[in-house]
Motif scaffolding. Sequence first.
Motif, PDB file in Angstrom:
ATOM      1  N   VAL A 136      20.076  38.631 -15.944  1.00 58.32           N
ATOM      2  CA  VAL A 136      20.538  39.441 -14.813  1.00 58.32           C
ATOM      3  C   VAL A 136      20.308  40.932 -15.097  1.00 58.32           C
ATOM      4  CG1 VAL A 136      22.560  40.141 -13.479  1.00 58.32           C
ATOM      5  CG2 VAL A 136      22.214  37.732 -14.044  1.00 58.32           C
ATOM      6  N   SER A 137      20.620  41.371 -16.318  1.00 54.80           N
ATOM      7  CA  SER A 137      20.456  42.787 -16.665  1.00 54.80           C
ATOM      8  C   SER A 137      19.005  43.228 -16.622  1.00 54.80           C
ATOM      9  CB  SER A 137      21.023  43.053 -18.063  1.00 54.80           C
ATOM     10  OG  SER A 137      22.413  42.790 -18.106  1.00 54.80           O
ATOM     11  N   SER A 138      18.076  42.296 -16.812  1.00 51.56           N
ATOM     12  CA  SER A 138      16.665  42.668 -16.797  1.00 51.56           C
ATOM     13  C   SER A 138      16.198  43.098 -15.409  1.00 51.56           C
ATOM     14  CB  SER A 138      15.808  41.490 -17.286  1.00 51.56           C
ATOM     15  OG  SER A 138      15.838  40.411 -16.363  1.00 51.56           O
ATOM     16  N   PHE A 139      16.989  42.808 -14.367  1.00 53.50           N
ATOM     17  CA  PHE A 139      16.635  43.203 -13.002  1.00 53.50           C
ATOM     18  C   PHE A 139      17.476  44.375 -12.504  1.00 53.50           C
ATOM     19  CE2 PHE A 139      15.419  38.729 -13.248  1.00 53.50           C
ATOM     20  CZ  PHE A 139      14.132  38.765 -12.745  1.00 53.50           C
ATOM     21  N   ARG A 140      18.297  44.969 -13.366  1.00 48.23           N
ATOM     22  CA  ARG A 140      19.158  46.067 -12.943  1.00 48.23           C
ATOM     23  C   ARG A 140      18.598  47.403 -13.420  1.00 48.23           C
ATOM     24  NH1 ARG A 140      25.127  45.485 -14.448  1.00 48.23           N
ATOM     25  NH2 ARG A 140      25.497  46.336 -12.367  1.00 48.23           N
ATOM     26  N   THR A 141      18.988  48.468 -12.730  1.00 52.75           N
ATOM     27  CA  THR A 141      18.543  49.806 -13.117  1.00 52.75           C
ATOM     28  C   THR A 141      19.391  50.319 -14.272  1.00 52.75           C
ATOM     29  OG1 THR A 141      20.047  50.894 -11.562  1.00 52.75           O
ATOM     30  CG2 THR A 141      17.869  50.240 -10.735  1.00 52.75           C
ATOM     31  N   SER A 181      28.431  49.428 -14.925  1.00 55.96           N
ATOM     32  CA  SER A 181      29.192  48.193 -14.735  1.00 55.96           C
ATOM     33  C   SER A 181      28.528  47.052 -15.480  1.00 55.96           C
ATOM     34  CB  SER A 181      29.301  47.837 -13.238  1.00 55.96           C
ATOM     35  OG  SER A 181      28.019  47.610 -12.679  1.00 55.96           O
ATOM     36  N   GLY A 182      29.304  46.003 -15.737  1.00 56.57           N
ATOM     37  CA  GLY A 182      28.791  44.832 -16.425  1.00 56.57           C
ATOM     38  C   GLY A 182      27.918  43.976 -15.511  1.00 56.57           C
ATOM     39  N   TRP A 183      27.131  43.095 -16.134  1.00 54.57           N
ATOM     40  CA  TRP A 183      26.199  42.279 -15.352  1.00 54.57           C
ATOM     41  C   TRP A 183      26.919  41.341 -14.399  1.00 54.57           C
ATOM     42  CZ3 TRP A 183      26.673  37.051 -15.662  1.00 54.57           C
ATOM     43  CH2 TRP A 183      27.352  36.536 -16.764  1.00 54.57           C
ATOM     44  N   TRP A 184      28.168  40.972 -14.723  1.00 52.60           N
ATOM     45  CA  TRP A 184      28.907  40.061 -13.850  1.00 52.60           C
ATOM     46  C   TRP A 184      29.309  40.719 -12.525  1.00 52.60           C
ATOM     47  CZ3 TRP A 184      30.282  41.863 -18.627  1.00 52.60           C
ATOM     48  CH2 TRP A 184      31.270  42.825 -18.671  1.00 52.60           C
ATOM     49  N   LYS A 185      29.125  42.034 -12.395  1.00 55.13           N
ATOM     50  CA  LYS A 185      29.418  42.734 -11.150  1.00 55.13           C
ATOM     51  C   LYS A 185      28.150  43.030 -10.361  1.00 55.13           C
ATOM     52  CE  LYS A 185      33.613  44.991 -12.870  1.00 55.13           C
ATOM     53  NZ  LYS A 185      34.304  46.293 -13.072  1.00 55.13           N
ATOM     54  N   LEU A 238      12.435  44.856  -9.581  1.00 54.08           N
ATOM     55  CA  LEU A 238      11.408  44.409 -10.525  1.00 54.08           C
ATOM     56  C   LEU A 238      10.769  45.574 -11.272  1.00 54.08           C
ATOM     57  CD1 LEU A 238       9.585  41.723  -8.342  1.00 54.08           C
ATOM     58  CD2 LEU A 238      11.128  41.298 -10.255  1.00 54.08           C
ATOM     59  N   ASN A 239      11.335  46.775 -11.109  1.00 56.72           N
ATOM     60  CA  ASN A 239      10.731  47.955 -11.728  1.00 56.72           C
ATOM     61  C   ASN A 239      10.696  47.860 -13.245  1.00 56.72           C
ATOM     62  OD1 ASN A 239      10.213  49.168  -9.277  1.00 56.72           O
ATOM     63  ND2 ASN A 239      12.136  50.295  -9.238  1.00 56.72           N
ATOM     64  N   ASN A 240      11.730  47.256 -13.848  1.00 58.40           N
ATOM     65  CA  ASN A 240      11.735  47.132 -15.306  1.00 58.40           C
ATOM     66  C   ASN A 240      10.555  46.291 -15.786  1.00 58.40           C
ATOM     67  OD1 ASN A 240      14.069  48.642 -15.481  1.00 58.40           O
ATOM     68  ND2 ASN A 240      15.423  46.871 -15.525  1.00 58.40           N
ATOM     69  N   GLY A 265      15.493  56.158 -26.125  1.00 58.28           N
ATOM     70  CA  GLY A 265      14.934  56.321 -24.798  1.00 58.28           C
ATOM     71  C   GLY A 265      14.438  54.999 -24.234  1.00 58.28           C
ATOM     72  N   ASN A 266      14.407  54.914 -22.912  1.00 55.84           N
ATOM     73  CA  ASN A 266      13.967  53.690 -22.218  1.00 55.84           C
ATOM     74  C   ASN A 266      14.803  52.469 -22.609  1.00 55.84           C
ATOM     75  OD1 ASN A 266      11.862  55.106 -20.958  1.00 55.84           O
ATOM     76  ND2 ASN A 266      10.484  54.732 -22.674  1.00 55.84           N
ATOM     77  N   TRP A 267      16.042  52.695 -22.937  1.00 55.31           N
ATOM     78  CA  TRP A 267      16.875  51.568 -23.376  1.00 55.31           C
ATOM     79  C   TRP A 267      17.139  50.593 -22.240  1.00 55.31           C
ATOM     80  CZ3 TRP A 267      21.372  50.750 -20.772  1.00 55.31           C
ATOM     81  CH2 TRP A 267      21.864  51.804 -20.008  1.00 55.31           C
ATOM     82  N   GLU A 268      16.931  51.024 -20.986  1.00 53.67           N
ATOM     83  CA  GLU A 268      17.205  50.123 -19.871  1.00 53.67           C
ATOM     84  C   GLU A 268      16.230  48.945 -19.826  1.00 53.67           C
ATOM     85  OE1 GLU A 268      14.345  53.246 -18.418  1.00 53.67           O
ATOM     86  OE2 GLU A 268      16.208  53.208 -19.584  1.00 53.67           O
ATOM     87  N   ILE A 269      15.063  49.077 -20.459  1.00 53.39           N
ATOM     88  CA  ILE A 269      14.111  47.964 -20.459  1.00 53.39           C
ATOM     89  C   ILE A 269      14.318  47.040 -21.657  1.00 53.39           C
ATOM     90  CG2 ILE A 269      12.398  49.351 -19.252  1.00 53.39           C
ATOM     91  CD1 ILE A 269      10.831  49.509 -21.864  1.00 53.39           C
ATOM     92  N   LEU A 270      15.373  47.285 -22.429  1.00 51.13           N
ATOM     93  CA  LEU A 270      15.628  46.432 -23.591  1.00 51.13           C
ATOM     94  C   LEU A 270      15.880  44.998 -23.160  1.00 51.13           C
ATOM     95  CD1 LEU A 270      16.111  46.051 -26.604  1.00 51.13           C
ATOM     96  CD2 LEU A 270      18.484  46.741 -26.261  1.00 51.13           C
ATOM     97  N   ALA A 271      16.715  44.809 -22.121  1.00 56.43           N
ATOM     98  CA  ALA A 271      16.992  43.455 -21.649  1.00 56.43           C
ATOM     99  C   ALA A 271      15.733  42.794 -21.111  1.00 56.43           C
ATOM    100  CB  ALA A 271      18.081  43.490 -20.568  1.00 56.43           C
TER     101      ALA A 271
END
Length: 382
Positions: free
Chosen positions: A35-40, A47-51, A155-157, A345-351
């Motif tokens: 789920v986190s792999s599709f979030r910004t 917020s957590g992925w469950w939200k 799908l940006n990640n 940096g770019n830690w959002e693409i870690l998931a």
Amino acid sequence: MDNIAGRKSSLSWVVNISVFFLVVLWLLPTVGLFVSSFRTADQIASSGWWKVLFPSEQNLTLRTAGPDEQVEQDGLYVLEGQLFEPGSEAEISVWGASSRDIAAYEAGETAQLDDGETLFVGADGSYRMESPVPFEGSRGSRVFVTAETPPELTLNNYKNLLFDPNNVDGMSRAFMSTLTVTIPATVIPIVVAAFAAYALAWMDFKGRALLIACVVGLLVVPLQLALIPLLRLHLAIGIGKGYLGVWLAHTGFGLPMAIYLLRNYMVGLPRDIIENARVDGATEYQIFMRIILPLSFPALASFAIFQFLWTWNDLLVAKVFLIDATGKTTVMTAKIVELMGTRGGNWEILATAAFVSISVPLLVFFLMQKYLVRGLLAGSVK
């Protein structure tokens, strides 16, 4: 009377609920990663992925248009526009012109800034900035807002990771390097361990029991304990900076488990089959190749799953034995660390990167899972 043959125990529902709970608990991290792999990045931070299906309140740093877009109206220089991207449904509650006070104004209020400038920010992200003198600089002014954003999946990640020219070449090379490391590091220990396990299971020679005890003892030797001595040995013989060194390292670390698992399986095979083959004149090699190996396929597949998962997800052994400053032999786990940078940096693409990395092991596991339990239970029942 609950344990009479043909009747189910009254506590079977407890077992079913317990198993269901354990399965859900085990799958939660993978579901959260997916789920986190599709979030910004802002959503992950707020917020957590469950939200993911609910609106979230985020602190955002946005910018107005640059001075080159200013217009003159009634003796004032004006900048106006929209802080959010077109189509955004975010709603601002409070905002500020300084990072020290990001909630100084309510949405819809006008702030008095320096040099007679004023700034209005609406709840929908619209703004109007006025000044008696021309705006200067090369960039717009920063506006700090607290906004409630609707749930969003993107799908940006994946696009940034797989199709960005700065990443795609490195990830492609890392993928091929990981396959180059993983496949031989899985096949070599299976081949060596199969011969050793057959000898320990069905061939009589002096010291066999001692060798079995040594194999069991090697199972508890920490991997980290052997890294430096083994690296020095590899460097001394000239294989410490390439694929051969990492193949042999993975083979050495995986052999004890492979021999132990295969030997337990082979020793449980019917003795009559092997003795009849010997009576018919079959050599040990023929018995091994034509009888033992086909019957031992579940155990071989079981170890192959474990070895493949370990070598594919390995970072430590690759960092130690696969030394390459050019990046041509960088494995995926190391490439993911490089994408994050030294400052995160770019830690959002870690998931996203992690889920891309585990896709191949998941495919291997599901294709061969029917052999896993059969191999693990080898030798437990006569």
